[in-house]
Structures are given as C-alpha cells and as structure tokens.
Design an enzyme around this catalytic site. Structure first.
Site, PDB file in Angstrom:
ATOM      1  N   GLY A  84       0.820  -1.206   0.000  1.00 32.91           N
ATOM      2  CA  GLY A  84       0.000   0.000   0.000  1.00 32.91           C
ATOM      3  C   GLY A  84       0.854   1.257   0.000  1.00 32.91           C
ATOM      4  O   GLY A  84       1.712   1.430   0.873  1.00 32.91           O
TER       5      GLY A  84
ATOM      6  N   GLY B 232      -0.310   4.501   0.219  1.00 32.18           N
ATOM      7  CA  GLY B 232      -1.054   5.664   0.694  1.00 32.18           C
ATOM      8  C   GLY B 232      -0.317   6.349   1.837  1.00 32.18           C
ATOM      9  O   GLY B 232       0.899   6.209   2.000  1.00 32.18           O
ATOM     10  N   PHE B 233      -1.076   7.083   2.651  1.00 29.56           N
ATOM     11  CA  PHE B 233      -0.468   7.812   3.768  1.00 29.56           C
ATOM     12  C   PHE B 233       0.346   6.887   4.669  1.00 29.56           C
ATOM     13  O   PHE B 233       1.490   7.178   5.015  1.00 29.56           O
ATOM     14  CB  PHE B 233      -1.550   8.501   4.596  1.00 29.56           C
ATOM     15  CG  PHE B 233      -2.101   9.758   3.988  1.00 29.56           C
ATOM     16  CD1 PHE B 233      -1.299  10.874   3.830  1.00 29.56           C
ATOM     17  CD2 PHE B 233      -3.415   9.824   3.582  1.00 29.56           C
ATOM     18  CE1 PHE B 233      -1.802  12.037   3.270  1.00 29.56           C
ATOM     19  CE2 PHE B 233      -3.941  10.980   3.031  1.00 29.56           C
ATOM     20  CZ  PHE B 233      -3.135  12.092   2.867  1.00 29.56           C
ATOM     21  N   GLY B 234      -0.258   5.762   5.086  1.00 29.23           N
ATOM     22  CA  GLY B 234       0.412   4.868   6.028  1.00 29.23           C
ATOM     23  C   GLY B 234       1.620   4.188   5.438  1.00 29.23           C
ATOM     24  O   GLY B 234       2.681   4.111   6.073  1.00 29.23           O
TER      25      GLY B 234
ATOM     26  N   VAL C 181      -1.203  -7.404  -4.721  1.00 25.66           N
ATOM     27  CA  VAL C 181      -1.007  -8.561  -3.844  1.00 25.66           C
ATOM     28  C   VAL C 181      -2.259  -9.422  -3.886  1.00 25.66           C
ATOM     29  O   VAL C 181      -3.365  -8.961  -3.601  1.00 25.66           O
ATOM     30  CB  VAL C 181      -0.707  -8.106  -2.399  1.00 25.66           C
ATOM     31  CG1 VAL C 181      -0.681  -9.305  -1.451  1.00 25.66           C
ATOM     32  CG2 VAL C 181       0.622  -7.371  -2.345  1.00 25.66           C
TER      33      VAL C 181
ATOM     34  N   GLU D 219     -18.606  17.798   2.075  1.00 29.00           N
ATOM     35  CA  GLU D 219     -17.771  18.561   1.147  1.00 29.00           C
ATOM     36  C   GLU D 219     -18.309  18.491  -0.279  1.00 29.00           C
ATOM     37  O   GLU D 219     -18.339  19.502  -0.994  1.00 29.00           O
ATOM     38  CB  GLU D 219     -16.333  18.052   1.231  1.00 29.00           C
ATOM     39  CG  GLU D 219     -15.646  18.458   2.528  1.00 29.00           C
ATOM     40  CD  GLU D 219     -14.347  17.715   2.817  1.00 29.00           C
ATOM     41  OE1 GLU D 219     -13.607  18.149   3.719  1.00 29.00           O
ATOM     42  OE2 GLU D 219     -14.075  16.705   2.144  1.00 29.00           O
TER      43      GLU D 219
ATOM     44  N   ASP E 258      -6.616   2.641   7.420  1.00 33.20           N
ATOM     45  CA  ASP E 258      -8.041   2.314   7.536  1.00 33.20           C
ATOM     46  C   ASP E 258      -8.292   0.860   7.893  1.00 33.20           C
ATOM     47  O   ASP E 258      -9.413   0.493   8.263  1.00 33.20           O
ATOM     48  CB  ASP E 258      -8.758   2.607   6.208  1.00 33.20           C
ATOM     49  CG  ASP E 258      -8.894   4.092   5.928  1.00 33.20           C
ATOM     50  OD1 ASP E 258      -8.505   4.887   6.797  1.00 33.20           O
ATOM     51  OD2 ASP E 258      -9.382   4.454   4.848  1.00 33.20           O
TER      52      ASP E 258
END
Length: 434
Positions: free
Chosen positions: A14, A16-18, A82, A175, A304
């Site tokens: 992954g 992303g942010f993490g 994966v 938003e 998440d």
C-alpha cells in the site's frame, strides 16, 4: 567460504499515507524495503472531492511513488497487486502469475473501499470516492448531467438530471454537497442556454440524527446551517432503502434523480482477511497496542485497516492517523533491528477540519473550536502544507486563487464518455429493503 548473510526484508503493501510514512521511517534501516502498490502514484485523499467537483486536476493531488522515495537507496517500488499472503511461509504473492516475495516483516496499509451495507447492486448507480478513478467518474457524471439536460426537451427530465443526491453525512458527503451548488450557480450558469443550472437541487441524505457525527454538535449544527444557506437540502434520520437509475428511496418516499453519489460507509480491504488476526464487523484488524497482528508479531497493520481502541474510542480512519501509524510501525521495526524494545502506538489527534463550500468551514482542534472564513483559511493552509511536492502545492494554490477571484473551476473536462451510459428513463420504482 560461508555465505554472506542477507539483510532483513520489509515488505510494505500500500502506497497511501500509512505505507509512505512507514517507508520513510525505515530510510536508514539496515534492511531491504519493498513497497508494493497496484498504482504508481500516491493520492492526497482529502482533496479527492476537489477533483470530483472539477476544482483541481488529478495531477494536482498525486505524485509518483518512485519519485517520493527516490532518495531511499534501500527501497524498491513494485507496481503490482497482492493476491495472497502466506503467513506461515512469510511470503506475499503478487499479480496473476503469483510471484512470491519473502518478508521478515510485513506492513499492510491497503486502506478501505466504500460499503453499501449488503447492497452492492447499488454501486453502478451511486459511485463512491476513494481513488482518482472514483473522482474522475464522479466529475464525469456531474458535468454530463447538465449536458444531457441541455439536450432534452422534457422539463421533467431537466429537473431529474439537475437533481443530485449525496448519501452520507460525513466529511466527504458534506464537502461534495457543499461544492455542487456553487459550481452550478456560479461556474456553469452562464454557459448554458436551454437550461438554468441555478435551479440545481442538491440533497444530502444521512441515516443518523445529524451530519458530521465525529464533530462536536455545535460545529455540526453550524455546518448544517451553512449547507442550507447554500441551498442544500439536508435530510437526517433518513436511511436509504433503495438506489436505482431513477433515484433514491427513503422508506416509501422517492427522490427522483439521475445522479447519485455515495459517501455513507467503509469496508476494510479484503487483504486483511488473509492475515489471521481477529476482525471487527467492518473487516478491520484488531491489532496489538504496537499495531502488530495477534500471534504474528512480524506483521503490522496501519491506516483504515486498523481497529484500535484508545481512550475508549476507536482511532479514526483518517490521513493523520495513518501517517502516525505508519511511522510507528516503521520505527518499531527499526528498534527491533537494533535489538531495542518496541513501543506502544499512541494516536495524537491534532484536530478535525471540514469545509462546507466557499469561505465556510469548521475546525475542532481540541483546545479551540471555530468556524466560518477563519476556519476556511486554516483548512486551506493545512491542506497546502500536507500536499506532496512543491509543484503540487504551487499548482493547487494558483488554482484556488483563480477559482476564488473568477468563480470558475479550471478542470471541467468530461472524459471517457463512452464508459458511462446515462440511466434510461425511469420505468420501475426502486424499493429494496435493508
């Protein structure tokens, strides 16, 4: 002659942010790092809605993962998916040919997708917002609705095309629904001749008693009033019971609309089911305090996909939490490689922000709450600072300035029209039960 010992291998799934935060935390580790993502880019998810509403281009909020990690000599990046994790043999299998990549430590940061609460048949009619592809699909449907209305001679069809229903009153739903009226009434109104975009109807539907349930009630009430001032119909205590080509059902009531967007829930990545740890109802892994999977101390989960209770509350699935979790997992691996004890993860909530259209936002920083124009400028500043790369920061700042002074959105492109077939004229009412 004895073989030279190989360095430990850390596999991160992954980007992303993490995942990016974990890789950066391991920059100086005496280990080989492999980051795997099925795309080649990092996406700044908090601004996805701006791509979906044509305020920004996809390239403004993305950056190549290889470029982000270009200076980390111990790190390689693989664009792959994966397919399986063998926790007994400590290997991950990628792509269709199931190539195996061994690991000594595994960090899983695969995030989540939108959830339809057992009604996946609703997804074709109500796309969610998690990826760049999702954002461009929402932009396509939103802008195309006005084009289809312009071509139609049916007054009823005009209204159905120009009615937009957003399901879910969290930050994403707020938003989106706050941005749509402004675009229609300011940016699009002068461009059409046969329809009046100022008659656009936006309905925000929330199953719970109020929108923005993670914010203090006073700020959520202010956001509700701001949305109403913009012309948004806010419907609370209104669980959706049906979604179809002709609209949304709330019990026996039908909101007739040709364009629906989903922002109502999340399901954890199915990869979590391969890790062997306990999971909650949303599929998130119930991790140890150091973010490792029970009975698998070599596997960490961040973002998440994590279910971790701190101070009686679940750590939220937001970008700042994923960054902190990624750093913590990376540093714990670094400590273990240096034969030092691990540390427990502790989430530090730096505050919650949500924007509600032009010059309207709410901010809860814990020690202070505020709203209105000041909160909106603060929201702008924070998001500019967290964007990756000077180019993206400069582009977004210029686009926002252009939008602010001209009331125009500069990314109003309708692409891949052939991929989206507009709903046919309504024939059968939708009324699926929950």
């Amino acid at each position: 002659m004895p073989e030279k010992p190989t360095r430990p291998r850390v596999v991160i799934v992954g980007g992303g942010f993490g995942g990016i935060a974990a890789a950066k935390a391991l920059k100086r580790a005496n280990a080989d790092i492999t980051l795997i993502d099925r795309t080649n880019h990092f996406t700044f998810q908090p601004l996805l809605y701006q791509v979906a509403t044509a305020a920004l281009a996809p390239s403004d909020i993305t950056a190549p993962i290889r470029w982000i990690l270009r200076q980390q000599k111990n790190t390689e990046v693989l664009m792959a998916e994966v397919r399986d994790v063998d926790t007994a043999r400590r290997v991950v299998r990628i792509d269709d040919e199931l190539r195996e990549i061994p690991y000594d430590y595994l960090i899983v940061a695969t995030g989540s997708r939108h959830a339809y609460f057992g009604h996946n048949e609703w997804e074709p009619y109500a796309p969610g917002l998690k990826t760049i592809e999702d954002a461009t699909e929402i932009r396509r449907r939103f802008l195309l609705a006005f084009e289809l209305a312009e071509k139609s001679d049916d007054e009823r069809a005009h209204q159905e095309y120009m009615t937009f229903v957003v399901v879910g009153g969290g930050p994403t739903g707020v938003e989106l629904s706050g941005a749509f009226p402004f675009i229609a009434k300011k940016a699009l109104a002068p461009d059409f001749r046969r329809i009046d975009p100022r008659k656009t109807r936006v309905v925000l539907v929330e199953a719970g008693p109020r929108i923005l349930p993670t914010f203090p009630e006073d700020l959520a009430s202010r956001a509700t009033q701001d949305l109403k001032d913009l012309g948004v119909e806010v419907r609370v205590n209104s669980p959706v019971t049906g979604v179809g080509p002709d609209g949304v059902s709330i019990g026996s009531e039908k909101i007739r609309a040709r364009t629906i967007f989903w922002a109502a829930g999340n399901n954890a990545s199915p990869l979590g089911g391969l890790l062997g740890g306990p999971r909650d109802r949303a599929g998130r892994i119930e991790v140890n305090p150091d973010l490792s999977v029970p009975n698998h101390p070599e596997i960490f989960v961040v973002g998440d996909l994590v279910a971790l209770v701190q101070d009686g509350r679940l750590v939220p699935g937001v970008g700042p939490a994923a960054i902190q979790e990624g750093k913590s997992a990376g540093k714990n691996i670094l400590r273990e490689l240096r034969r030092q004890p691990r540390k427990k993860f502790h989430y530090r909530n730096k505050g919650d922000l949500a924007t509600i259209g032009r010059s309207r936002a709410i901010a809860d920083l814990g020690w202070i709450r505020f709203s209105g124009r000041l909160a909106w400028f603060f929201w702008l500043f924070v998001h500019i600072m967290y964007l990756v790369g000077f180019r993206n920061r400069a582009n977004v700042l210029l686009e926002w300035a252009y939008d602010y002074f001209t009331y125009q959105h500069g990314a109003r492109l309708i692409t891949d029209v052939e991929r989206y077939k507009p709903p046919s004229a309504p024939t059968v009412a939708v009324g699926a039960g929950r």
